[in-house]
Design an enzyme around this catalytic site. Structure first.
Site, PDB file in Angstrom:
ATOM      1  N   ASP A   1       0.733  -1.223   0.274  1.00  0.00           N
ATOM      2  CA  ASP A   1      -0.179  -0.051  -0.128  1.00  0.00           C
ATOM      3  C   ASP A   1       0.822   1.514   0.127  1.00  0.00           C
ATOM      4  O   ASP A   1       1.269   1.163   0.465  1.00  0.00           O
ATOM      5  CB  ASP A   1      -0.908   0.120   1.508  1.00  0.00           C
TER       6      ASP A   1
ATOM      7  N   ASN B   1     -10.439  -3.316  -6.375  1.00  0.00           N
ATOM      8  CA  ASN B   1     -10.142  -2.910  -7.109  1.00  0.00           C
ATOM      9  C   ASN B   1     -10.175  -2.513  -8.700  1.00  0.00           C
ATOM     10  O   ASN B   1     -10.186  -1.255  -9.091  1.00  0.00           O
ATOM     11  CB  ASN B   1      -8.143  -3.286  -7.950  1.00  0.00           C
TER      12      ASN B   1
END
Ligand code: FPP
Length: 248
Positions: free
Chosen positions: A26, A74
């Site tokens: 991330d 996503n």
């Protein structure tokens, strides 16, 4: 010196290295933002450290490394960003697989393949086929992966196979998961300071140790990997048992 020895004598021993490390990568967007770049620059930078990360964990006794590269959620990102991530998967395979193979790395894919382009599906399959007899670290790339999706599919598979109710056990369900031949993760690392699982290895992470660092993924390298392993070494894992030294 003598004092250190006495101290050490009472200290609990360090845990052995984790067998399986899984990483939620991330902070690519924030990394790029802080440099005035685009999110794509951040994602691209987030592929430059892959070899170092694989090598470092492998060298320190980790047998399985899993990277969360694209989640089933996503797809909600802008089309352009989704395309960049797919292009990067292609680039990484073309750029890295030969060297990974030469280093004995076994490559796995976790997640759905059916929503990838035909070319990508072929590249992913070829990488797994090429490396399937390798005996080094197993590198699993979770791409179009979601833990809920995985569990739901397992349940569907069990029902479709007509498995009798009394045969539905933990072990049987695990055979229907994408991770069927992987051990559960011992250590889950998330970068960029976030403390969420984000639909990653939901079933498998039941007793994983969680480690988070503020370091953004493109800056995660050997030093950060060693810090995570060292923190893991200090943990006490009980799997639901009472501490060994406790009185009853
Ligand atoms: C999260 O950062 C990162 C991702 C959603 C993608 C991770 C992908 C890579 C590192 C590149 C591809 C890797 C492989 C193995 C093919 P973010 O964009 O959410 O960052 P932010 O929270 O700072 O915006």
């Amino acid at each position: 010196m003598a004092e250190a020895v006495v101290k050490d004598a009472g200290a609990a021993p360090e845990l052995a290295p984790p067998q399986h490390v899984a990483i939620i990568m991330d902070g690519n967007g924030r990394w790029a933002n802080s440099r005035g770049g685009s999110r794509s620059d951040g994602h691209r930078a987030g592929t430059q450290n892959l070899r170092t990360v694989v090598e470092t964990f492998s060298r320190h006794g980790v047998g399985y490394l899993t990277l969360y590269a694209f989640s089933t959620e996503n797809w909600r990102r802008p089309g352009h960003e989704v395309r960049v991530l797919f292009d990067l998967l292609r680039e990484v395979i073309i750029r890295e697989v030969r060297d990974l193979h030469d280093s004995g790395v076994k490559i796995r894919h976790l997640g759905r393949l059916d929503r990838l382009s035909d070319e990508l599906q072929t590249l992913v399959r070829q990488s797994m086929e090429l490396t399937r007899h390798n005996t080094g670290i197993t590198l699993s790339v979770a791409f179009d992966y979601g833990g809920r999706d995985e569990i739901l599919n397992a349940v569907r598979g069990i029902v479709a196979d007509g498995v009798p109710l009394e045969d539905v056990t933990h072990e049987l369900l695990e055979r229907y998961l994408h991770t069927r031949d992987l051990p559960d993760p011992d250590l889950i690392i998330r970068t960029a300071g976030e403390m969420r699982l984000s639909n990653f290895l939901l079933w498998q992470s039941a007793y994983a140790e969680f480690y988070t660092t503020d370091v953004l993924w493109p800056d995660f390298g050997e030093h950060e990997a060693l810090a995570a392993l060292s923190a893991y070494g200090q943990r006490r894992r009980r799997f639901g048992r009472a501490p060994a030294e406790s009185r009853h």
